[in-house]
Motif scaffolding. Structure first.
Motif, PDB file in Angstrom:
ATOM      1  N   CYS A 246      51.437  42.831  33.081  1.00  0.00           N
ATOM      2  CA  CYS A 246      50.439  42.234  32.123  1.00  0.00           C
ATOM      3  C   CYS A 246      51.147  42.394  30.471  1.00  0.00           C
ATOM      4  CB  CYS A 246      49.164  43.411  32.459  1.00  0.00           C
ATOM      5  SG  CYS A 246      48.165  43.013  31.065  1.00  0.00           S
ATOM      6  N   CYS A 250      48.372  46.939  30.948  1.00  0.00           N
ATOM      7  CA  CYS A 250      47.582  47.651  31.607  1.00  0.00           C
ATOM      8  C   CYS A 250      48.419  47.557  33.107  1.00  0.00           C
ATOM      9  CB  CYS A 250      46.228  47.037  31.918  1.00  0.00           C
ATOM     10  SG  CYS A 250      46.187  45.752  33.062  1.00  0.00           S
ATOM     11  N   CYS A 279      45.838  38.048  32.787  1.00  0.00           N
ATOM     12  CA  CYS A 279      45.570  39.368  33.589  1.00  0.00           C
ATOM     13  C   CYS A 279      44.331  39.307  34.313  1.00  0.00           C
ATOM     14  CB  CYS A 279      45.891  40.451  32.531  1.00  0.00           C
ATOM     15  SG  CYS A 279      45.821  41.943  33.245  1.00  0.00           S
ATOM     16  N   CYS A 282      42.625  43.474  32.513  1.00  0.00           N
ATOM     17  CA  CYS A 282      42.114  43.595  31.318  1.00  0.00           C
ATOM     18  C   CYS A 282      41.831  42.355  30.700  1.00  0.00           C
ATOM     19  CB  CYS A 282      43.156  44.526  30.494  1.00  0.00           C
ATOM     20  SG  CYS A 282      44.645  43.623  30.297  1.00  0.00           S
TER      21      CYS A 282
END
Ligand SMILES: [Zn+2]
Length: 292
Positions: A246, A250, A279, A282
């Motif tokens: 990511c 995260c 992602c 998040c």
């Protein structure tokens, strides 16, 4: 209608660019003995004329070993020279098999035009094409006398149906692996996205109802995780995404679309464009849709 009996030795006779290889491809791949492919096998370059002697050595050896098994051989080479043809006829007759000459009928200007369109390493000088063409025209009336049991011209051969049937058989064979998801996925991968070599490295890792199927390309110590997405509105856009770290930092998996080997290389090298990363956790990156 097939005027050539099998098993036999089928000797293609035609100048460069006369369409021999296209016609030869209507026989199964193992039947085809070609100097180009043996030049490539020994030197890495199908057009390397320095490798011709080695290629002839291989062709003779494979011809002999196949004939010993009673298998048909299609010799895909110019075969413009009488001594070359004599060797092939003798090899057939030594095994009590017939030798058939297939004479190409393409006119000289067509041979020259096709030859001119070839990649540089496969092109022969025009003077050589003319010389081959003349040699073959002179030899043609005497082919029976040379010892050929059958002499036919390519325009008498009806081989399209055989070619179509083999393609149909291949499609059927593909459908028979329907039950095996990994095998089927490999074929889809190979045909539509990444080519056979990469597809061979693919296997499914997570198949759960209600979730996109997850698989991996794995070889040696390397692995690229792929998810197959079917939720794009247009089925023509369905395809794979590769897992990447990511960009938001995260721990969740992020994904980038991969449609070509170039896309995979970019993923491997960490050089994919950031604006295509999405992602799951998040929601960092260019998401246009809720993750599954
Ligand atoms: Zn994230």
């Amino acid at each position: 209608m097939n005027p050539i009996p099998e098993p036999s030795v089928i000797v293609m006779i035609g100048a460069s660019g006369s369409g021999k290889s296209t016609l030869a491809r209507t026989w199964p791949a193992d039947y085809r003995l070609g100097l180009d492919s043996y030049r490539w096998a020994v030197s890495g370059d199908a057009g390397d004329q320095e490798a011709t002697a080695d290629a002839v050595f291989l062709l003779d050896a494979i011809l002999e070993r196949r004939l010993a098994r009673g298998l048909t051989c299609v010799v895909d080479a110019t075969n413009a020279r009488a001594d070359v043809r004599k060797r092939l006829i003798e090899a057939a007759h030594a095994r009590q098999l017939p030798a058939a000459a297939v004479v190409m009928t393409a006119p000289l200007r067509q041979c020259l035009a096709r030859n001119a369109r070839r990649p540089a390493n496969r092109r022969v000088p025009d003077s050589e094409v003319r010389r081959q063409y003349r040699q073959i025209s002179l030899a043609r009336p005497g082919l029976h006398a040379e010892g050929f049991d059958h002499v036919v011209t390519d325009d008498r051969l009806m081989r399209m149906r055989l070619l179509l049937q083999r393609s149909v058989d291949r499609v059927h064979a593909d459908h028979q692996v329907d039950g095996d998801h990994t095998e089927r996925a490999r074929r889809v991968l190979a045909c539509r996205f990444f080519g056979e070599d990469l597809a061979e490295t693919f296997h499914w890792t997570h198949l759960r109802p209600g979730h996109d199927p997850i698989g991996a390309l794995a070889v040696g110590g390397d692995e690229i995780t792929l998810a197959y997405r079917t939720w794009f509105p247009d089925p023509m856009d369905w395809g794979f995404e590769a897992q990447v770290p990511c960009l938001g930092g995260c721990s969740g998996p992020a994904w980038v679309p991969v449609r070509t080997p170039m896309d995979l290389l970019a993923v491997y090298d960490d050089e994919f464009p950031e604006d295509v990363v999405r992602c799951d956790r998040c929601a960092a990156g260019a998401t246009t849709r809720e993750a599954v």
